[in-house]
Write a protein that holds these residues in place. Structure first.
Motif, PDB file in Angstrom:
ATOM      1  N   PRO A  18      48.951  44.159  -9.882  1.00  0.00           N
ATOM      2  CA  PRO A  18      49.444  43.257 -10.930  1.00  0.00           C
ATOM      3  C   PRO A  18      50.425  43.937 -11.869  1.00  0.00           C
ATOM      4  O   PRO A  18      51.110  43.268 -12.638  1.00  0.00           O
ATOM      5  CB  PRO A  18      48.166  42.856 -11.672  1.00  0.00           C
ATOM      6  CG  PRO A  18      47.229  43.988 -11.440  1.00  0.00           C
ATOM      7  CD  PRO A  18      47.526  44.513 -10.069  1.00  0.00           C
ATOM      8  N   SER A  19      50.527  45.274 -11.787  1.00  0.00           N
ATOM      9  CA  SER A  19      51.414  45.996 -12.686  1.00  0.00           C
ATOM     10  C   SER A  19      52.852  46.034 -12.175  1.00  0.00           C
ATOM     11  O   SER A  19      53.778  45.634 -12.872  1.00  0.00           O
ATOM     12  CB  SER A  19      50.906  47.428 -12.887  1.00  0.00           C
ATOM     13  OG  SER A  19      51.782  48.151 -13.729  1.00  0.00           O
ATOM     14  N   CYS A  20      53.039  46.501 -10.928  1.00  0.00           N
ATOM     15  CA  CYS A  20      54.398  46.638 -10.398  1.00  0.00           C
ATOM     16  C   CYS A  20      54.717  45.628  -9.311  1.00  0.00           C
ATOM     17  O   CYS A  20      55.861  45.559  -8.856  1.00  0.00           O
ATOM     18  CB  CYS A  20      54.625  48.053  -9.872  1.00  0.00           C
ATOM     19  SG  CYS A  20      53.734  48.436  -8.341  1.00  0.00           S
ATOM     20  N   GLY A  21      53.704  44.853  -8.865  1.00  0.00           N
ATOM     21  CA  GLY A  21      53.942  43.835  -7.859  1.00  0.00           C
ATOM     22  C   GLY A  21      53.889  44.316  -6.431  1.00  0.00           C
ATOM     23  O   GLY A  21      54.166  43.550  -5.507  1.00  0.00           O
ATOM     24  N   ALA A  22      53.536  45.583  -6.206  1.00  0.00           N
ATOM     25  CA  ALA A  22      53.472  46.113  -4.838  1.00  0.00           C
ATOM     26  C   ALA A  22      52.404  45.380  -4.041  1.00  0.00           C
ATOM     27  O   ALA A  22      51.333  45.058  -4.554  1.00  0.00           O
ATOM     28  CB  ALA A  22      53.167  47.605  -4.871  1.00  0.00           C
ATOM     29  N   GLU A  23      52.702  45.100  -2.769  1.00  0.00           N
ATOM     30  CA  GLU A  23      51.756  44.483  -1.855  1.00  0.00           C
ATOM     31  C   GLU A  23      51.474  45.474  -0.733  1.00  0.00           C
ATOM     32  O   GLU A  23      52.389  45.863   0.002  1.00  0.00           O
ATOM     33  CB  GLU A  23      52.313  43.183  -1.288  1.00  0.00           C
ATOM     34  CG  GLU A  23      52.512  42.102  -2.337  1.00  0.00           C
ATOM     35  CD  GLU A  23      52.971  40.797  -1.718  1.00  0.00           C
ATOM     36  OE1 GLU A  23      52.122  40.030  -1.253  1.00  0.00           O
ATOM     37  OE2 GLU A  23      54.186  40.566  -1.702  1.00  0.00           O
ATOM     38  N   LEU A  24      50.225  45.884  -0.619  1.00  0.00           N
ATOM     39  CA  LEU A  24      49.834  46.919   0.330  1.00  0.00           C
ATOM     40  C   LEU A  24      48.880  46.353   1.365  1.00  0.00           C
ATOM     41  O   LEU A  24      48.058  45.489   1.065  1.00  0.00           O
ATOM     42  CB  LEU A  24      49.183  48.096  -0.405  1.00  0.00           C
ATOM     43  CG  LEU A  24      50.007  48.684  -1.545  1.00  0.00           C
ATOM     44  CD1 LEU A  24      49.179  49.667  -2.354  1.00  0.00           C
ATOM     45  CD2 LEU A  24      51.246  49.370  -1.000  1.00  0.00           C
ATOM     46  N   ILE A  25      48.976  46.873   2.582  1.00  0.00           N
ATOM     47  CA  ILE A  25      48.144  46.427   3.683  1.00  0.00           C
ATOM     48  C   ILE A  25      47.292  47.591   4.161  1.00  0.00           C
ATOM     49  O   ILE A  25      47.759  48.728   4.223  1.00  0.00           O
ATOM     50  CB  ILE A  25      49.011  45.919   4.853  1.00  0.00           C
ATOM     51  CG1 ILE A  25      49.959  44.818   4.366  1.00  0.00           C
ATOM     52  CG2 ILE A  25      48.149  45.426   5.996  1.00  0.00           C
ATOM     53  CD1 ILE A  25      51.015  44.461   5.392  1.00  0.00           C
ATOM     54  N   CYS A  26      46.044  47.320   4.501  1.00  0.00           N
ATOM     55  CA  CYS A  26      45.199  48.380   5.035  1.00  0.00           C
ATOM     56  C   CYS A  26      44.143  47.790   5.953  1.00  0.00           C
ATOM     57  O   CYS A  26      43.893  46.583   5.949  1.00  0.00           O
ATOM     58  CB  CYS A  26      44.542  49.188   3.914  1.00  0.00           C
ATOM     59  SG  CYS A  26      43.358  48.247   2.946  1.00  0.00           S
ATOM     60  N   GLU A  27      43.536  48.654   6.752  1.00  0.00           N
ATOM     61  CA  GLU A  27      42.405  48.263   7.582  1.00  0.00           C
ATOM     62  C   GLU A  27      41.223  48.019   6.663  1.00  0.00           C
ATOM     63  O   GLU A  27      41.114  48.620   5.591  1.00  0.00           O
ATOM     64  CB  GLU A  27      42.125  49.385   8.592  1.00  0.00           C
ATOM     65  CG  GLU A  27      41.311  48.968   9.793  1.00  0.00           C
ATOM     66  CD  GLU A  27      39.837  49.181   9.576  1.00  0.00           C
ATOM     67  OE1 GLU A  27      39.032  48.630  10.324  1.00  0.00           O
ATOM     68  OE2 GLU A  27      39.501  49.917   8.628  1.00  0.00           O
ATOM     69  N   GLU A  28      40.309  47.140   7.031  1.00  0.00           N
ATOM     70  CA  GLU A  28      39.285  46.652   6.112  1.00  0.00           C
ATOM     71  C   GLU A  28      38.355  47.736   5.588  1.00  0.00           C
ATOM     72  O   GLU A  28      37.749  47.577   4.537  1.00  0.00           O
ATOM     73  CB  GLU A  28      38.461  45.548   6.778  1.00  0.00           C
ATOM     74  CG  GLU A  28      37.689  45.978   8.008  1.00  0.00           C
ATOM     75  CD  GLU A  28      36.941  44.818   8.644  1.00  0.00           C
ATOM     76  OE1 GLU A  28      36.851  43.766   7.994  1.00  0.00           O
ATOM     77  OE2 GLU A  28      36.461  44.964   9.767  1.00  0.00           O
ATOM     78  N   THR A  29      38.223  48.875   6.282  1.00  0.00           N
ATOM     79  CA  THR A  29      37.338  49.936   5.806  1.00  0.00           C
ATOM     80  C   THR A  29      38.015  50.876   4.814  1.00  0.00           C
ATOM     81  O   THR A  29      37.364  51.741   4.241  1.00  0.00           O
ATOM     82  CB  THR A  29      36.813  50.772   6.994  1.00  0.00           C
ATOM     83  OG1 THR A  29      37.923  51.390   7.653  1.00  0.00           O
ATOM     84  CG2 THR A  29      36.044  49.898   7.967  1.00  0.00           C
TER      85      THR A  29
END
Length: 395
Positions: free
Chosen positions: A104-115
């Protein structure tokens, strides 16, 4: 059958597996077992009841995609545009095993494996990361796995910082350095062929003596070069959060180690969600192609004292575009209202970083040097007057 894998668990103890960049294998932290990624994928494929049905469905989709790609390639050939039809694919059943995190600070959207546990944003350092569902993003075609682990990244960062005596303590603190994160940065890889010509102005100078005079004669030449070159996998990063100059500085990546994308390489790392599409990256790809072609023509000009480009005409035949994730270690540091980003190629170790200067350390060092010079001058007896001047300065 990689598209059917939704989770990676150790076949020995069912503990979570993570990819080790040091060994290139999937390792279990609980029992110490290790496996080849292909071995785990094969095991899961065998246990999947719907494997054959999914394979048939995948074949059907691939056939449809190939037909669409061929149609798009034909259209692109007519229009001279980049063919983006083969860049990325749908996540399919893998979508359920992925998570998206939004800062919510810089707007970055990151993807990761669920673990994977995400506790802070690697771009701005904000500790609040909001989990959500993954959507609106293509599945990569390729990935270059991390070759250098976190220990190697920390050691490189310490060495880099150690050469900066005026660096603020906020950067070199051990607990801060340990916050370095491994990120798979999204890249669009462009294939193209370029041909063209360029003109240059060159000079050669000769000096001779005529009596009491030295005479210099300068010869001027108009130079012409033409040629063609093919370019494969021209990289353009697809993230606005990662500065382009940082990404250019840590290139090149060794594409010989690139693998077909598999979720097996993702556990333990984050992946940046691209926010610049392949189409939006095309202009930068064009510039890189043209610039590289001009450099090739310029490098073919030899034997002149000076060479200046006077004109060029570069024509591009744009080809296919692919989507890949490339490994980068990054650390963001906030200091005095500014953001400073360190980035290191997770495959080769090449690094770049923005670093400030601590004014306190700088002026303390300057004052110490000045005091030492003053003491030396007084000791050598140059004069009391000089001593009085230094005394006035520090009064």
């Amino acid at each position: 059958m990689a598209d059917q894998i939704t989770n990676y668990q150790c076949p020995t103890c069912t503990g979570p597996l993570h990819f080790s960049s040091a060994t290139g294998r999937l390792e279990c932290d609980y029992c110490g077992s290790s496996f080849e990624p292909a071995e785990i994928e094969a095991l899961y494929a065998e246990k999947t009841e719907a494997a054959q049905a999914a394979a048939n469905e995948a074949d059907r989709k691939r056939a449809e995609k190939k037909a669409k790609q061929q149609a798009a390639q034909a259209q692109a050939a007519e229009e001279g545009a980049w063919d983006t039809s083969a860049a990325g694919s749908d996540w399919g059943d893998d979508l359920g095993s992925m998570r998206a995190y939004n800062c919510p600070s810089c707007g970055a959207e990151l993807i990761c494996e669920e673990t994977t546990a995400a506790t802070s944003c690697p771009y701005c350092g904000n500790p609040t990361i909001v989990p959500g569902k993954l959507g609106g993003v293509l599945k990569p075609d390729y990935v270059i796995p991390f070759k250098l682990d976190k220990d190697a990244a920390v050691a490189a960062l310490k060495k880099h910082y150690g050469r900066k005596p005026f660096l603020p303590k906020a950067f070199s603190a051990q607990n801060h350095i340990e916050e370095i994160r491994g990120i798979y940065v999204p890249f669009w890889l462009f294939d193209a062929r370029a041909d063209g010509d360029a003109t240059f102005h060159g000079t050669r100078s000769h000096t001779r003596r005529e009596g009491d005079y030295e005479v210099t004669t300068t010869e001027h030449y108009n130079i012409y070069r033409s040629g063609a070159a093919s370019f494969e996998r021209i990289p353009v990063d697809g993230s606005t959060k990662m500065p382009d100059d940082h990404m250019d500085s840590i290139e090149p990546f060794d594409y010989s180690e690139m693998k077909e994308f598999s979720l097996a390489y993702l556990p333990g790392y984050l992946a940046d969600k691209y926010d610049v599409s392949a189409g939006e990256s095309a202009e930068r790809a064009d510039r890189r192609c043209r610039s590289s072609m001009e450099d090739i023509l310029r490098d073919d000009v030899h034997g002149y004292a000076t060479v200046t480009k006077t004109g060029s005409n570069i024509r591009l035949r744009r080809g296919a575009v692919k989507y890949a994730l490339l490994p980068v270690w990054i650390l963001n540091t906030k200091w005095n209202g500014g953001d400073y980003l360190f980035a290191m190629n997770g495959q080769t170790g090449k690094l770049v970083g923005d670093l400030p200067v601590s004014k306190g350390k700088y002026f303390a060092a300057f004052a110490a040097i000045l005091a030492a010079v003053a003491a030396l001058l007084l000791f050598t007896g140059i004069g009391a007057a000089i001593g009085e001047i230094f005394a006035a300065i520090f009064d």
